[in-house]
Scaffold this motif. Structure first.
Motif, PDB file in Angstrom:
ATOM      1  N   THR A   9       0.823  -1.194   0.000  1.00  0.00           N
ATOM      2  CA  THR A   9       0.000   0.000   0.000  1.00  0.00           C
ATOM      3  C   THR A   9       0.865   1.255   0.000  1.00  0.00           C
ATOM      4  OG1 THR A   9      -1.765   1.197   1.144  1.00  0.00           O
ATOM      5  CG2 THR A   9      -0.228  -0.025   2.520  1.00  0.00           C
ATOM      6  N   LYS A  16      -6.084   1.826  -1.261  1.00  0.00           N
ATOM      7  CA  LYS A  16      -7.030   1.447  -0.200  1.00  0.00           C
ATOM      8  C   LYS A  16      -8.047   0.427  -0.715  1.00  0.00           C
ATOM      9  CE  LYS A  16      -6.404   5.593   2.508  1.00  0.00           C
ATOM     10  NZ  LYS A  16      -6.908   6.867   2.951  1.00  0.00           N
ATOM     11  N   VAL A  19      -6.293  -2.803  -0.527  1.00  0.00           N
ATOM     12  CA  VAL A  19      -6.220  -3.234   0.874  1.00  0.00           C
ATOM     13  C   VAL A  19      -7.546  -3.864   1.289  1.00  0.00           C
ATOM     14  CG1 VAL A  19      -6.133  -2.377   3.258  1.00  0.00           C
ATOM     15  CG2 VAL A  19      -4.393  -1.646   1.604  1.00  0.00           C
ATOM     16  N   ASP A  20      -8.658  -3.203   0.958  1.00  0.00           N
ATOM     17  CA  ASP A  20      -9.976  -3.743   1.311  1.00  0.00           C
ATOM     18  C   ASP A  20     -10.193  -5.123   0.693  1.00  0.00           C
ATOM     19  OD1 ASP A  20     -10.498  -1.434   2.758  1.00  0.00           O
ATOM     20  OD2 ASP A  20     -11.720  -0.508   1.182  1.00  0.00           O
ATOM     21  N   ILE A  23      -8.019  -7.702   2.514  1.00  0.00           N
ATOM     22  CA  ILE A  23      -8.588  -8.055   3.817  1.00  0.00           C
ATOM     23  C   ILE A  23      -9.745  -9.029   3.628  1.00  0.00           C
ATOM     24  CG2 ILE A  23      -9.906  -7.171   5.794  1.00  0.00           C
ATOM     25  CD1 ILE A  23      -8.131  -4.614   5.602  1.00  0.00           C
ATOM     26  N   ALA A  35       0.757  -6.228   5.801  1.00  0.00           N
ATOM     27  CA  ALA A  35       0.555  -4.917   5.190  1.00  0.00           C
ATOM     28  C   ALA A  35       1.910  -4.234   5.052  1.00  0.00           C
ATOM     29  CB  ALA A  35      -0.384  -4.071   6.037  1.00  0.00           C
ATOM     30  N   THR A  72      -0.088   4.510   7.969  1.00  0.00           N
ATOM     31  CA  THR A  72      -0.747   3.815   6.864  1.00  0.00           C
ATOM     32  C   THR A  72      -0.903   2.326   7.162  1.00  0.00           C
ATOM     33  OG1 THR A  72       0.086   5.412   5.236  1.00  0.00           O
ATOM     34  CG2 THR A  72      -0.583   3.261   4.394  1.00  0.00           C
ATOM     35  N   VAL A  73       0.180   1.669   7.569  1.00  0.00           N
ATOM     36  CA  VAL A  73       0.082   0.228   7.839  1.00  0.00           C
ATOM     37  C   VAL A  73      -0.688  -0.061   9.123  1.00  0.00           C
ATOM     38  CG1 VAL A  73       2.081  -0.460   6.444  1.00  0.00           C
ATOM     39  CG2 VAL A  73       2.415   0.121   8.864  1.00  0.00           C
ATOM     40  N   VAL A  76      -4.289  -0.208   8.175  1.00  0.00           N
ATOM     41  CA  VAL A  76      -4.604  -1.505   7.561  1.00  0.00           C
ATOM     42  C   VAL A  76      -4.776  -2.553   8.655  1.00  0.00           C
ATOM     43  CG1 VAL A  76      -3.795  -3.342   6.032  1.00  0.00           C
ATOM     44  CG2 VAL A  76      -3.396  -0.947   5.412  1.00  0.00           C
ATOM     45  N   LYS A  77      -3.873  -2.532   9.622  1.00  0.00           N
ATOM     46  CA  LYS A  77      -3.945  -3.496  10.721  1.00  0.00           C
ATOM     47  C   LYS A  77      -5.249  -3.343  11.494  1.00  0.00           C
ATOM     48  CE  LYS A  77      -1.340  -5.378  14.571  1.00  0.00           C
ATOM     49  NZ  LYS A  77      -0.041  -5.409  15.233  1.00  0.00           N
ATOM     50  N   SER A  79      -8.084  -2.069  10.448  1.00  0.00           N
ATOM     51  CA  SER A  79      -9.202  -2.485   9.592  1.00  0.00           C
ATOM     52  C   SER A  79      -9.292  -3.998   9.499  1.00  0.00           C
ATOM     53  CB  SER A  79      -9.036  -1.872   8.200  1.00  0.00           C
ATOM     54  OG  SER A  79     -10.114  -2.216   7.375  1.00  0.00           O
TER      55      SER A  79
END
Length: 147
Positions: A9, A16, A19-20, A23, A35, A72-73, A76-77, A79
């Motif tokens: 990312t 994003k 990323v979604d 996940i 991530a 940023t990471v 992600v974590k 989320s």
């Protein structure tokens, strides 16, 4: 299917989306997610035609990049964790993003790389390059590219 998925990312809107999707895929497969955010090694203002930065300015910029990358990471974590996915937040320093992505995938024993592509064409692709294309070309594991 997949045990460990690496998602690269840069914090952009398109990234994003990747990323979604990563996940969701990790949740479906019961996989762990790594991530990754790649940080440049140091600011290179001379490419922009500016005056070279002082060592204090370089340090300040590098610290800001590291802070932004960690945020940023960490996002992600958070989320992924909220969706029941185990997420490891990782930062890498490199001036060649594609090499860092491939190296991180090997280091963390990922069996899939997920990343976004801006889909640049023509002169923009020539000038800006395509890190995604380089990962696709050189990765020994599957790469899922999202646009």
């Amino acid at each position: 299917m997949y045990q460990r998925i690496l998602v690269a990312t840069d914090g952009s809107k398109l990234s994003k989306k990747a990323v979604d999707s990563a996940i969701q895929l990790a949740a479906t497969c019961g996989a762990e997610l790594v991530a990754l955010k790649v940080i440049p090694r140091y600011p290179q203002s001379y490419f922009e035609g500016a005056v070279p930065l002082s060592s204090e300015d370089v340090k300040r910029v590098e610290e800001q990049w590291a802070t932004d990358a960690q945020e940023t990471v960490d996002a992600v974590k958070a989320s992924g964790t909220a969706q029941g996915v185990k997420v490891k937040a990782v930062l890498a320093k490199s001036d060649v993003v594609s090499d860092a992505v491939i190296a991180a995938a090997k280091k963390h024993k990922a069996d899939l790389i997920v990343m976004a592509s801006h889909g640049r064409k023509g002169v923009k692709r020539l000038l800006l390059g395509s890190e995604t294309q380089q990962v696709l070309t050189h990765s020994e594991i599957p790469v899922l590219v999202l646009r």
